[in-house]
Design a protein around this motif. Structure first.
Motif, mmCIF file in Angstrom:
data_model
loop_
_atom_site.group_PDB
_atom_site.id
_atom_site.type_symbol
_atom_site.label_atom_id
_atom_site.label_comp_id
_atom_site.label_asym_id
_atom_site.label_seq_id
_atom_site.Cartn_x
_atom_site.Cartn_y
_atom_site.Cartn_z
ATOM 1 N N LEU A 47 -5.367 -2.038 -2.397
ATOM 2 C CA LEU A 47 -5.027 -3.029 -3.428
ATOM 3 C C LEU A 47 -5.972 -4.228 -3.375
ATOM 4 O O LEU A 47 -6.372 -4.778 -4.408
ATOM 5 C CB LEU A 47 -3.577 -3.498 -3.246
ATOM 6 N N GLY A 48 -6.324 -4.630 -2.158
ATOM 7 C CA GLY A 48 -7.233 -5.763 -1.978
ATOM 8 C C GLY A 48 -8.588 -5.497 -2.606
ATOM 9 O O GLY A 48 -9.156 -6.369 -3.294
ATOM 10 N N LEU A 49 -9.141 -4.310 -2.362
ATOM 11 C CA LEU A 49 -10.467 -3.973 -2.917
ATOM 12 C C LEU A 49 -10.415 -3.787 -4.433
ATOM 13 O O LEU A 49 -11.410 -4.033 -5.135
ATOM 14 C CB LEU A 49 -11.002 -2.706 -2.241
ATOM 15 N N GLU A 50 -9.235 -3.390 -4.934
ATOM 16 C CA GLU A 50 -9.087 -3.310 -6.399
ATOM 17 C C GLU A 50 -9.132 -4.700 -7.014
ATOM 18 O O GLU A 50 -9.730 -4.900 -8.078
ATOM 19 C CB GLU A 50 -7.765 -2.616 -6.763
ATOM 20 N N GLN A 51 -8.526 -5.686 -6.349
ATOM 21 C CA GLN A 51 -8.508 -7.057 -6.878
ATOM 22 C C GLN A 51 -9.793 -7.820 -6.546
ATOM 23 O O GLN A 51 -10.189 -8.721 -7.298
ATOM 24 C CB GLN A 51 -7.284 -7.812 -6.335
ATOM 25 N N LEU A 91 0.579 1.073 5.850
ATOM 26 C CA LEU A 91 0.687 -0.174 5.079
ATOM 27 C C LEU A 91 -0.641 -0.910 5.054
ATOM 28 O O LEU A 91 -1.019 -1.510 4.039
ATOM 29 C CB LEU A 91 1.779 -1.068 5.678
ATOM 30 N N ALA A 92 -1.390 -0.862 6.170
ATOM 31 C CA ALA A 92 -2.710 -1.511 6.218
ATOM 32 C C ALA A 92 -3.642 -0.893 5.183
ATOM 33 O O ALA A 92 -4.368 -1.598 4.473
ATOM 34 C CB ALA A 92 -3.302 -1.379 7.620
ATOM 35 N N LYS A 93 -3.599 0.440 5.069
ATOM 36 C CA LYS A 93 -4.476 1.140 4.104
ATOM 37 C C LYS A 93 -4.081 0.817 2.662
ATOM 38 O O LYS A 93 -4.948 0.659 1.795
ATOM 39 C CB LYS A 93 -4.418 2.649 4.358
ATOM 40 N N THR A 122 0.100 -4.335 14.355
ATOM 41 C CA THR A 122 1.449 -3.841 14.650
ATOM 42 C C THR A 122 1.540 -2.326 14.520
ATOM 43 O O THR A 122 2.628 -1.747 14.584
ATOM 44 C CB THR A 122 2.494 -4.505 13.731
ATOM 45 N N GLY A 123 0.378 -1.677 14.335
ATOM 46 C CA GLY A 123 0.322 -0.206 14.337
ATOM 47 C C GLY A 123 0.820 0.456 13.069
ATOM 48 O O GLY A 123 1.053 1.669 13.061
ATOM 49 N N SER A 173 7.535 -7.214 -1.017
ATOM 50 C CA SER A 173 8.342 -7.261 -2.241
ATOM 51 C C SER A 173 7.628 -6.534 -3.372
ATOM 52 O O SER A 173 8.245 -5.795 -4.145
ATOM 53 C CB SER A 173 8.601 -8.724 -2.618
ATOM 54 N N MET A 174 6.312 -6.706 -3.476
ATOM 55 C CA MET A 174 5.504 -6.034 -4.497
ATOM 56 C C MET A 174 5.598 -4.515 -4.344
ATOM 57 O O MET A 174 5.735 -3.779 -5.329
ATOM 58 C CB MET A 174 4.048 -6.493 -4.396
ATOM 59 N N LEU A 175 5.538 -4.025 -3.107
ATOM 60 C CA LEU A 175 5.607 -2.580 -2.863
ATOM 61 C C LEU A 175 6.964 -2.013 -3.271
ATOM 62 O O LEU A 175 7.048 -0.896 -3.793
ATOM 63 C CB LEU A 175 5.354 -2.276 -1.381
ATOM 64 N N LYS A 176 8.027 -2.801 -3.044
ATOM 65 C CA LYS A 176 9.377 -2.323 -3.367
ATOM 66 C C LYS A 176 9.617 -2.282 -4.875
ATOM 67 O O LYS A 176 10.317 -1.410 -5.386
ATOM 68 C CB LYS A 176 10.424 -3.232 -2.701
ATOM 69 N N THR A 177 9.045 -3.257 -5.589
ATOM 70 C CA THR A 177 9.330 -3.392 -7.028
ATOM 71 C C THR A 177 8.269 -2.748 -7.913
ATOM 72 O O THR A 177 8.450 -2.650 -9.122
ATOM 73 C CB THR A 177 9.432 -4.878 -7.406
#
Length: 465
Positions: free
Chosen positions: A56-60, A49-51, A44-45, A19-23
């Motif tokens: 975003l994870g490393l930014e937070q 999206l994993a990257k 799931t290959g 939802s975050m990616l869409k908005t």
């Protein structure tokens, strides 16, 4: 089916992230949520999206060791091993007792085919991990890569001592025993495992497979029975039980077992074929043929199905129909020597000698070097009057089967037919020396040569020795 609390949490995190990616809104996730999201996309290959989730994870959470380790896993996955190793060294300086650092380092060694180094590193991980079973399993896999199946087996067994629900480790233990041809030891291990886990349908199934390998079909049925009682949807166990019952000639019970697999799932060509074979052995030709046709309807490219119908008609001596179906099988697998040999035999029965000769020749070209193939092939050439070619085939056969009386008598006969009496005499002498009792081969196959006074004198001379 109800989802576990962890699965529900993970699904909520994924929905929130997508939802975050869409908005284009920025939501906060804790570092563990990000780890789960990244690993889900990797599994799931969906690497893009994993990257994005990792970025975003490393930014937070720029100081999160867990996220950095996930980053290492991603780099290893992409074969960026040098970069992954540098990042691991940085993490080791911060958390030298984090088992995941050793596990990822081992993965790097393994990717470089440095399996001994990978094992050494995983043994260090054992000092720090709470999940001994997982690390034991990894060590077992490294030993498998090195083809050291004894040690691999030992570590998979250690894994099962920590986690007896790890069925992949159980399969690997049995694989090692199978490869080492230690079926008796496999049975001992599986029986001890079942004593601790009596309701393990997988263990009962594997026990049945071991008994089947040892041709102890009664015991195999007994073990497969337990597997199907514990799990009445265990398709593989019903299939193996059917095969064992068939070996015991308990055909009606075998049919029931194979039919159960069809009820549990879509019909397989294997099950349909076995049902047909069982009906034929029970003398029910109509049902046998019905299931053979169902087999090829289910899988038109299954050559074994077409050959089953071929053999059915051969047994009925309906060679015209047998020829039609053997051509179907050959159309699918034109390099199968057994099919060409059937093709030859069927054509021979129909007195189509040129086609029969072709069949034996193609059988030979497909790798069939059996004595009877050479002899039948030379017989066809003899019928066709191609005596020189028949001799050539038999001389090839004598290279494979030296001192074989069947070949020598036939060579003698063919040489006599060509008027090459010296060569005929030489090979007749060889045949008489190797097996005098079977000299009637000459009478049965070469009556012209048999009636020669010279040949009869040679036989009589040998008889009087």
């Amino acid at each position: 089916m109800r989802l576990s609390h962890d699965e529900e949490e993970n699904n909520l995190s994924l929905s929130k992230f997508e939802s975050m990616l869409k908005t284009n809104k920025v939501f906060f996730f804790d570092s563990e949520e990000f780890e789960d999201i990244i690993l889900h996309y990797m599994d799931t290959g969906r690497m893009n999206l994993a990257k994005r989730a990792l970025k975003l994870g490393l930014e937070q959470h720029p100081k999160s060791t867990g996220l950095r380790l996930v980053q290492v896993e991603m780099l290893v996955y992409e074969d960026k091993l040098d970069l992954a190793e540098r990042l691991l060294q940085e993490l080791y300086a911060i958390e030298p007792t984090n088992e995941e650092i050793y596990i990822q380092q081992a993965q790097i060694h393994s990717k470089r085919d440095q399996h001994e180094k990978a094992i050494e590193t995983l043994k260090l991980a054992l000092k720090y991990t709470d999940d001994l079973a997982d690390v034991y399993s990894m060590i077992g896999m490294e030993y498998l890569f090195m083809d050291d199946l004894e040690k691999a087996k030992d570590y998979f067994i250690l894994c099962l001592e920590e986690d007896d629900q790890d069925y992949s480790a159980l399969y690997n233990v049995v694989y090692c025993y199978d490869f080492l041809e230690q079926n008796e030891k496999a049975i001992e291990y599986l029986e001890s495992f079942i004593n601790r886990n009596p309701y393990s349908e997988v263990a009962w199934h594997q026990l049945g497979r071991q008994y089947y390998a040892l041709k102890n079909y009664e015991k195999a049925v007994w073990a497969f029975d337990y597997a199907t009682i514990i799990d009445d949807t265990f398709l593989g166990a019903f299939m193996e039980k059917g095969k064992s019952l068939e070996k015991l000639k308990r055909y009606e019970e075998a049919i029931e077992s194979f039919k159960t697999t069809i009820e549990l799932d879509d019909p397989t060509s294997f099950a349909l074929l076995r049902i047909g074979k069982c009906y034929e052995r029970l003398g029910n030709r109509e049902k046998a043929l019905k299931y053979y046709h169902k087999t090829v309807h289910e899988d038109p490219l299954l050559d074994k199905g077409w050959i089953a119908i071929t053999d059915f008609y051969i047994r009925q001596k309906n060679f015209q129909k047998a020829l039609y179906y053997v051509n179907k099988a050959i159309g699918i697998d034109g390099e199968n020597s057994f099919y060409w040999k059937r093709y030859a035999a069927i054509n021979e029965a129909l007195n189509f000698y040129e086609e029969a000769e072709l069949g034996y020749r193609r059988a030979f070209e497909s790798g069939d070097i059996n004595l009877d193939t050479f002899i039948l092939w030379s017989n066809m050439l003899q019928f066709l009057g191609e005596f020189e070619n028949g001799i050539e085939i038999l001389l090839q056969a004598s290279d494979v089967f030296p001192d074989e009386f069947e070949i020598e008598y036939r060579l003698a006969g063919l040489y006599y037919l060509l008027g090459e009496n010296d060569k005929g005499k030489f090979h007749l002498s060889n045949g008489l020396r190797l097996n005098f009792a079977n000299h009637t081969i000459l009478e049965e196959n070469f009556p012209f040569a048999w009636g020669s006074e010279e040949v009869q004198a040679q036989i009589e001379k040998f008889r009087l020795k």
